[in-house]
Design an enzyme around this catalytic site. Structure first.
Site, PDB file in Angstrom:
ATOM      1  N   ASP A 292     -34.086  26.869  -4.143  1.00  0.00           N
ATOM      2  CA  ASP A 292     -32.839  27.383  -4.709  1.00  0.00           C
ATOM      3  C   ASP A 292     -32.358  28.646  -4.007  1.00  0.00           C
ATOM      4  O   ASP A 292     -31.357  29.248  -4.390  1.00  0.00           O
ATOM      5  CB  ASP A 292     -33.016  27.663  -6.210  1.00  0.00           C
TER       6      ASP A 292
ATOM      7  N   ARG B 157     -21.066  49.009   9.215  1.00  0.00           N
ATOM      8  CA  ARG B 157     -19.637  49.173   9.521  1.00  0.00           C
ATOM      9  C   ARG B 157     -18.811  49.354   8.252  1.00  0.00           C
ATOM     10  O   ARG B 157     -17.691  49.823   8.313  1.00  0.00           O
ATOM     11  CB  ARG B 157     -19.132  47.971  10.340  1.00  0.00           C
ATOM     12  N   GLN B 158     -19.383  48.998   7.095  1.00  0.00           N
ATOM     13  CA  GLN B 158     -18.661  49.225   5.826  1.00  0.00           C
ATOM     14  C   GLN B 158     -19.100  50.589   5.286  1.00  0.00           C
ATOM     15  O   GLN B 158     -19.824  50.672   4.298  1.00  0.00           O
ATOM     16  CB  GLN B 158     -18.986  48.110   4.838  1.00  0.00           C
TER      17      GLN B 158
ATOM     18  N   HIS C 162     -24.249  52.975  13.124  1.00  0.00           N
ATOM     19  CA  HIS C 162     -22.835  52.862  13.503  1.00  0.00           C
ATOM     20  C   HIS C 162     -22.126  54.217  13.398  1.00  0.00           C
ATOM     21  O   HIS C 162     -21.330  54.588  14.259  1.00  0.00           O
ATOM     22  CB  HIS C 162     -22.161  51.819  12.615  1.00  0.00           C
TER      23      HIS C 162
ATOM     24  N   ASP D 292     -13.610  52.575  21.800  1.00  0.00           N
ATOM     25  CA  ASP D 292     -12.783  53.052  20.679  1.00  0.00           C
ATOM     26  C   ASP D 292     -13.092  54.517  20.404  1.00  0.00           C
ATOM     27  O   ASP D 292     -14.076  55.059  20.919  1.00  0.00           O
ATOM     28  CB  ASP D 292     -12.976  52.190  19.413  1.00  0.00           C
TER      29      ASP D 292
ATOM     30  N   LYS E  65      -8.263  51.604  20.610  1.00  0.00           N
ATOM     31  CA  LYS E  65      -8.422  50.201  20.182  1.00  0.00           C
ATOM     32  C   LYS E  65      -7.725  49.981  18.838  1.00  0.00           C
ATOM     33  O   LYS E  65      -7.825  50.808  17.945  1.00  0.00           O
ATOM     34  CB  LYS E  65      -9.907  49.867  20.053  1.00  0.00           C
TER      35      LYS E  65
ATOM     36  N   ASP F 214     -20.520  42.388  18.706  1.00  0.00           N
ATOM     37  CA  ASP F 214     -20.590  41.365  17.655  1.00  0.00           C
ATOM     38  C   ASP F 214     -19.958  40.075  18.196  1.00  0.00           C
ATOM     39  O   ASP F 214     -20.628  39.263  18.838  1.00  0.00           O
ATOM     40  CB  ASP F 214     -19.892  41.898  16.399  1.00  0.00           C
TER      41      ASP F 214
HETATM   42  C1  R5P Z   1     -16.822  49.007  16.024  1.00  0.00           C
HETATM   43  O1  R5P Z   1     -16.478  50.073  15.584  1.00  0.00           O
HETATM   44  C2  R5P Z   1     -18.143  48.792  16.702  1.00  0.00           C
HETATM   45  O2  R5P Z   1     -18.621  49.972  17.305  1.00  0.00           O
HETATM   46  C3  R5P Z   1     -18.058  47.695  17.741  1.00  0.00           C
HETATM   47  O3  R5P Z   1     -17.119  48.089  18.731  1.00  0.00           O
HETATM   48  C4  R5P Z   1     -17.605  46.404  17.132  1.00  0.00           C
HETATM   49  O4  R5P Z   1     -18.295  46.139  15.950  1.00  0.00           O
HETATM   50  C5  R5P Z   1     -17.788  45.273  18.102  1.00  0.00           C
HETATM   51  O5  R5P Z   1     -17.326  44.095  17.501  1.00  0.00           O
HETATM   52  P1  R5P Z   1     -16.763  42.884  18.357  1.00  0.00           P
HETATM   53  O6  R5P Z   1     -17.790  42.603  19.412  1.00  0.00           O
HETATM   54  O7  R5P Z   1     -16.646  41.774  17.347  1.00  0.00           O
HETATM   55  O8  R5P Z   1     -15.436  43.289  18.894  1.00  0.00           O
END
Ligand code: R5P
Length: 312
Positions: free
Chosen positions: A38, A97-98, A131, A171, A194, A224
Site C-alpha cells: 500500500d 527550492r521551495q 540551494h 541566474d 534568467k 534539473d
Molecule cells: C534555480 O534557482 C536552480 O539554481 C537551478 O538553476 C534550477 O533548479 C535548474 O533547473 P532546470 O535544470 O530545470 O532549469
C-alpha cells in the site's frame, strides 16, 4: 575505548555510504527497508544502536517523498532504540527550492521538511551546497552545509588554467557561488538575467559581464530538467564564448535532461554523486563527495572544526 560511530545507508545513497564506510574503515551496518504493497515504509537498523552515534546517509532525490519518508521513519526507529545522537547526512536536500513565498498562497516546504526531520529525532544535518544558505536557519539543530565548489575549483584550475576564464551564473541567485568559484581561478564573473515564464521553462534575457572569446564555466547548484544550462550555453555561444564547461553539485537530471545536455554546446559537465546518475554519459564527469563526508564524520567524532569543508 571510544565507541565507533555507526553509518547507515538508505535507498538513494548506498554507493556513497559504502565508500564512506570503506574510507573510515567501519563495519557495514545493515538497514532493513521495506516498502509495503500500500506504499507504507518500514525502515529500521538490524542491530542495537543503544548509546551510539548514528549517521544516516540519504539524499532526498527522486522518488523524493519515499526517500524523505525513509529518513523520517528510520530516525524514529533510531530514537526509539535509544541512539545517543542522530546525524542525517543528506547530500542533496530536496524541496530546497521551495524556500520562500514568491507568489501568493505558496508553501515554504523547505521549512516543513526541516521541521519533519527535527520531529523524527535528527540532532544534526550535514548537507552539500544548499540551494540557499539561509535554509540552515529553518533548522533548530546544527547544520553543516559543505561545498563542492572547492573540488570544482581545483578541477578546472588543473584542466583550464586561469587565462581568459569567466565564471557564469545562470541566474542572480547563484552569484555568490560563481564568485566563490571565480576566486579559485582568479577569473571574472558574468551573470544572466534568467526569467521563468512558466515552471521548468528558462529564458535568458540579458547578461552582465564580458564572455566574448572567453572560456566560460557555467556554475549552478543543480541541473534539473537541463533547461537553465542549455538556454545559458546557447546564449553564451551567441555572445561569442569560445568554449563552455559546466560545474554543478547536484545532478538531479529529470526526464531527458542528459540527452538535452549531450546535444548542447558544452565541452564537459563536472558534477558530484550526491545523486546517482540515471545513466553514464561521456560528457558528464562525476567526482565523489564520499571523502568529504568521511572527513566530516571524523571532525564531528573528534569534536574539531569542520570549517575547511565549507570555507571557500
Ligand atoms: C534555480 O534557482 C536552480 O539554481 C537551478 O538553476 C534550477 O533548479 C535548474 O533547473 P532546470 O535544470 O530545470 O532549469
Amino acid at each position: 575505548m571510544k565507541e565507533k560511530p555507526v553509518v547507515f545507508s538508505l535507498s538513494s545513497s548506498v554507493s556513497v555510504a559504502d565508500e564512506v564506510i570503506k574510507i573510515l574503515n567501519l563495519d557495514k551496518n545493515e538497514t532493513i527497508v521495506r516498502h509495503f504493497a500500500d506504499g507504507e515504509i518500514l525502515a529500521k537498523p538490524s542491530e542495537t544502536v543503544r548509546g551510539k552515534h548514528c549517521y544516516i546517509i540519504q539524499s532526498t532525490c527522486a522518488p523524493v517523498t519515499e526517500n524523505l519518508m525513509e529518513i523520517l521513519v528510520f530516525c524514529d526507529a533510531l530514537k526509539r532504540a535509544s541512539a545517543k545522537e542522530i546525524t542525517a547526512i543528506i547530500p542533496y536536500f530536496g524541496y530546497a527550492r521551495q524556500d520562500r513565498k514568491s507568489k501568493p498562497r505558496e508553501p515554504i516546504s523547505a521549512r516543513l521538511v526541516a521541521d519533519l526531520l527535527k520531529t523524527s529525532g535528527v540532532d544534526r544535518v550535514v548537507t552539500f551546497d544548499l540551494h540557499a544558505a539561509q535554509i540552515q536557519g529553518f533548522f533548530s539543530c546544527p547544520v553543516d552545509d559543505l561545498t563542492f565548489i572547492n573540488v570544482l575549483g581545483n578541477y578546472f584550475k588543473d584542466k583550464l588554467g586561469t587565462k581568459d576564464i569567466v565564471v557564469v551564473s545562470p541566474d542572480h541567485g547563484g552569484v555568490v557561488r560563481a564568485r566563490n568559484l571565480a576566486s579559485h581561478l582568479d577569473a571574472t564573473i558574468a551573470i544572466f538575467d534568467k526569467r521563468r515564464p512558466k515552471p521548468n521553462v528558462a529564458e535568458m534575457c540579458d547578461i552582465i559581464g564580458d564572455v566574448k572569446d572567453k572560456t566560460c564555466i557555467l556554475v549552478d547548484d543543480m541541473i534539473d530538467t537541463g533547461g537553465t544550462i542549455v538556454a545559458a550555453s546557447n546564449e553564451l555561444i551567441k555572445r561569442g564564448a569560445k568554449k563552455i564547461y559546466v560545474g554543478c553539485t547536484h545532478p538531479v537530471l529529470s526526464n531527458d535532461a542528459i540527452d538535452k545536455l549531450e546535444n548542447a554546446p558544452i565541452e564537459e559537465i563536472i558534477t558530484s554523486n550526491t545523486i546517482k546518475l540515471k545513466r553514464e554519459s561521456s560528457k558528464i564527469k562525476v567526482i565523489s563527495i564520499a571523502p568529504m563526508i568521511a572527513q566530516a564524520i571524523d571532525c564531528i567524532e573528534e569534536g574539531v572544526s569542520i570549517a575547511p569543508l565549507y570555507e571557500v
